[in-house]
Design a protein around this motif. Structure first.
Motif, PDB file in Angstrom:
ATOM      1  N   LEU A 269      38.551  30.540  46.371  1.00 45.49           N
ATOM      2  CA  LEU A 269      39.244  31.021  45.167  1.00 45.49           C
ATOM      3  C   LEU A 269      38.276  31.121  43.995  1.00 45.49           C
ATOM      4  CD1 LEU A 269      42.551  28.979  45.397  1.00 45.49           C
ATOM      5  CD2 LEU A 269      42.235  31.405  45.876  1.00 45.49           C
ATOM      6  N   VAL A 270      37.379  30.155  43.893  1.00 41.23           N
ATOM      7  CA  VAL A 270      36.371  30.181  42.837  1.00 41.23           C
ATOM      8  C   VAL A 270      35.408  31.345  43.058  1.00 41.23           C
ATOM      9  CG1 VAL A 270      34.481  28.888  41.768  1.00 41.23           C
ATOM     10  CG2 VAL A 270      36.563  27.699  42.455  1.00 41.23           C
ATOM     11  N   VAL A 271      35.002  31.566  44.306  1.00 45.01           N
ATOM     12  CA  VAL A 271      34.099  32.674  44.616  1.00 45.01           C
ATOM     13  C   VAL A 271      34.755  34.001  44.268  1.00 45.01           C
ATOM     14  CG1 VAL A 271      32.933  33.885  46.508  1.00 45.01           C
ATOM     15  CG2 VAL A 271      32.845  31.396  46.383  1.00 45.01           C
ATOM     16  N   ASN A 272      36.024  34.162  44.611  1.00 42.96           N
ATOM     17  CA  ASN A 272      36.733  35.401  44.276  1.00 42.96           C
ATOM     18  C   ASN A 272      36.838  35.584  42.767  1.00 42.96           C
ATOM     19  OD1 ASN A 272      37.077  35.955  46.978  1.00 42.96           O
ATOM     20  ND2 ASN A 272      39.130  35.105  47.057  1.00 42.96           N
ATOM     21  N   GLY A 273      37.121  34.507  42.052  1.00 44.32           N
ATOM     22  CA  GLY A 273      37.168  34.579  40.599  1.00 44.32           C
ATOM     23  C   GLY A 273      35.817  34.926  40.007  1.00 44.32           C
ATOM     24  N   LEU A 274      34.754  34.383  40.584  1.00 40.16           N
ATOM     25  CA  LEU A 274      33.412  34.706  40.099  1.00 40.16           C
ATOM     26  C   LEU A 274      33.060  36.172  40.323  1.00 40.16           C
ATOM     27  CD1 LEU A 274      31.434  31.517  41.176  1.00 40.16           C
ATOM     28  CD2 LEU A 274      32.074  32.208  38.858  1.00 40.16           C
TER      29      LEU A 274
ATOM     30  N   VAL B 245      43.939  36.324  39.004  1.00 41.78           N
ATOM     31  CA  VAL B 245      43.874  37.766  39.246  1.00 41.78           C
ATOM     32  C   VAL B 245      43.418  38.034  40.677  1.00 41.78           C
ATOM     33  CG1 VAL B 245      42.648  39.879  38.611  1.00 41.78           C
ATOM     34  CG2 VAL B 245      43.601  38.425  36.837  1.00 41.78           C
ATOM     35  N   SER B 246      42.475  37.250  41.179  1.00 44.42           N
ATOM     36  CA  SER B 246      42.017  37.457  42.558  1.00 44.42           C
ATOM     37  C   SER B 246      43.130  37.165  43.557  1.00 44.42           C
ATOM     38  CB  SER B 246      40.780  36.610  42.851  1.00 44.42           C
ATOM     39  OG  SER B 246      41.111  35.251  42.967  1.00 44.42           O
ATOM     40  N   ILE B 247      43.937  36.142  43.284  1.00 48.11           N
ATOM     41  CA  ILE B 247      45.088  35.854  44.151  1.00 48.11           C
ATOM     42  C   ILE B 247      46.083  37.007  44.087  1.00 48.11           C
ATOM     43  CG2 ILE B 247      47.083  34.337  44.465  1.00 48.11           C
ATOM     44  CD1 ILE B 247      45.285  32.030  43.483  1.00 48.11           C
ATOM     45  N   PHE B 248      46.336  37.509  42.875  1.00 41.82           N
ATOM     46  CA  PHE B 248      47.264  38.627  42.723  1.00 41.82           C
ATOM     47  C   PHE B 248      46.756  39.869  43.459  1.00 41.82           C
ATOM     48  CE2 PHE B 248      48.412  42.518  40.477  1.00 41.82           C
ATOM     49  CZ  PHE B 248      49.780  42.489  40.657  1.00 41.82           C
ATOM     50  N   ILE B 249      45.462  40.165  43.343  1.00 39.87           N
ATOM     51  CA  ILE B 249      44.890  41.329  44.024  1.00 39.87           C
ATOM     52  C   ILE B 249      45.023  41.175  45.534  1.00 39.87           C
ATOM     53  CG2 ILE B 249      42.704  42.509  44.535  1.00 39.87           C
ATOM     54  CD1 ILE B 249      41.945  42.085  41.604  1.00 39.87           C
ATOM     55  N   SER B 250      44.797  39.975  46.042  1.00 46.56           N
ATOM     56  CA  SER B 250      44.939  39.739  47.483  1.00 46.56           C
ATOM     57  C   SER B 250      46.371  39.966  47.953  1.00 46.56           C
ATOM     58  CB  SER B 250      44.515  38.316  47.828  1.00 46.56           C
ATOM     59  OG  SER B 250      43.171  38.116  47.526  1.00 46.56           O
ATOM     60  N   LEU B 251      47.329  39.430  47.218  1.00 48.18           N
ATOM     61  CA  LEU B 251      48.734  39.612  47.586  1.00 48.18           C
ATOM     62  C   LEU B 251      49.169  41.069  47.468  1.00 48.18           C
ATOM     63  CD1 LEU B 251      50.304  36.439  45.929  1.00 48.18           C
ATOM     64  CD2 LEU B 251      49.851  36.850  48.361  1.00 48.18           C
ATOM     65  N   PHE B 252      48.719  41.744  46.413  1.00 52.72           N
ATOM     66  CA  PHE B 252      49.050  43.155  46.217  1.00 52.72           C
ATOM     67  C   PHE B 252      48.465  44.000  47.355  1.00 52.72           C
ATOM     68  CE2 PHE B 252      48.377  47.394  44.470  1.00 52.72           C
ATOM     69  CZ  PHE B 252      49.600  47.660  43.888  1.00 52.72           C
ATOM     70  N   SER B 253      47.201  43.743  47.702  1.00 53.18           N
ATOM     71  CA  SER B 253      46.551  44.500  48.780  1.00 53.18           C
ATOM     72  C   SER B 253      47.238  44.249  50.115  1.00 53.18           C
ATOM     73  CB  SER B 253      45.082  44.124  48.878  1.00 53.18           C
ATOM     74  OG  SER B 253      44.414  44.447  47.690  1.00 53.18           O
ATOM     75  N   PHE B 254      47.638  43.000  50.347  1.00 52.92           N
ATOM     76  CA  PHE B 254      48.364  42.673  51.578  1.00 52.92           C
ATOM     77  C   PHE B 254      49.686  43.432  51.638  1.00 52.92           C
ATOM     78  CE2 PHE B 254      51.556  40.083  53.761  1.00 52.92           C
ATOM     79  CZ  PHE B 254      51.010  40.063  55.034  1.00 52.92           C
ATOM     80  N   ALA B 255      50.412  43.459  50.526  1.00 50.05           N
ATOM     81  CA  ALA B 255      51.709  44.147  50.504  1.00 50.05           C
ATOM     82  C   ALA B 255      51.539  45.641  50.733  1.00 50.05           C
ATOM     83  CB  ALA B 255      52.414  43.883  49.175  1.00 50.05           C
ATOM     84  N   VAL B 256      50.553  46.247  50.098  1.00 49.50           N
ATOM     85  CA  VAL B 256      50.327  47.686  50.273  1.00 49.50           C
ATOM     86  C   VAL B 256      49.921  47.994  51.702  1.00 49.50           C
ATOM     87  CG1 VAL B 256      48.808  49.600  49.607  1.00 49.50           C
ATOM     88  CG2 VAL B 256      49.827  48.165  47.856  1.00 49.50           C
ATOM     89  N   SER B 257      49.023  47.198  52.273  1.00 46.77           N
ATOM     90  CA  SER B 257      48.597  47.458  53.648  1.00 46.77           C
ATOM     91  C   SER B 257      49.741  47.229  54.631  1.00 46.77           C
ATOM     92  CB  SER B 257      47.395  46.596  54.015  1.00 46.77           C
ATOM     93  OG  SER B 257      47.749  45.238  54.036  1.00 46.77           O
ATOM     94  N   TYR B 258      50.632  46.284  54.317  1.00 44.31           N
ATOM     95  CA  TYR B 258      51.786  46.051  55.184  1.00 44.31           C
ATOM     96  C   TYR B 258      52.706  47.265  55.201  1.00 44.31           C
ATOM     97  CZ  TYR B 258      56.065  44.052  57.054  1.00 44.31           C
ATOM     98  OH  TYR B 258      57.180  43.820  57.805  1.00 44.31           O
TER      99      TYR B 258
END
Length: 138
Positions: A72-77, A100-113
């Motif tokens: 999570l820290v790496v993604n934020g960085l 924001v990185s968590i949100f982007i991951s969840l958003f990308s997962f939802a779109v790809s789903y």
């Protein structure tokens, strides 16, 4: 021939949409222009492709000790790096960047789903079940 390009453009559009939505949901994320949004999405995609794996490799002991939470820290960085490089893109603080990185991951997962072909993963056998025939489960 254009399958790779279509895939790249789809991922880039998803990332740009996630960044745009994040700028409206998080008050500490701001874009000055649409050009900054497009540049940030493109640069974040390249940073996640080329820089992030190297950073993950270098910080592997921290990642193992924290049971993966250091990612999570790496993604934020990565988001803070892009915010530093793209003029017109501001992110205030590491905590905001991590959220924001968590949100982007969840958003990308939802779109790809929603864009995935869910029927291709499992197909019922139809026809005779001989070796190599249409009834095989392979």
């Amino acid at each position: 021939m254009f399958d790779g390009l279509t895939n790249f453009l789809l991922h880039w559009a998803t990332l740009a949409g996630a960044l745009w939505l994040a700028s409206h949901l998080f008050r500490n994320v701001r874009f000055d222009s649409h050009g900054a949004l497009i540049a940030a999405a493109l640069l974040l995609g390249f940073a996640n492709t080329f820089v992030r794996p190297l950073v993950i490799l270098l910080t592997l002991p921290f990642t193992l000790i924290t049971f993966g939470l250091f990612l999570l820290v790496v993604n934020g960085l990565m988001i803070l790096l892009v915010a530093r490089l793209v003029r017109g893109f501001q992110v205030t603080g590491l905590w905001t960047a991590m959220l924001v990185s968590i949100f982007i991951s969840l958003f990308s997962f939802a779109v790809s789903y929603f864009l995935a072909d869910h029927g291709a993963a499992f197909q019922l056998p139809i026809g005779p079940a001989g070796p190599g025939g249409p009834g095989t489960w392979i």
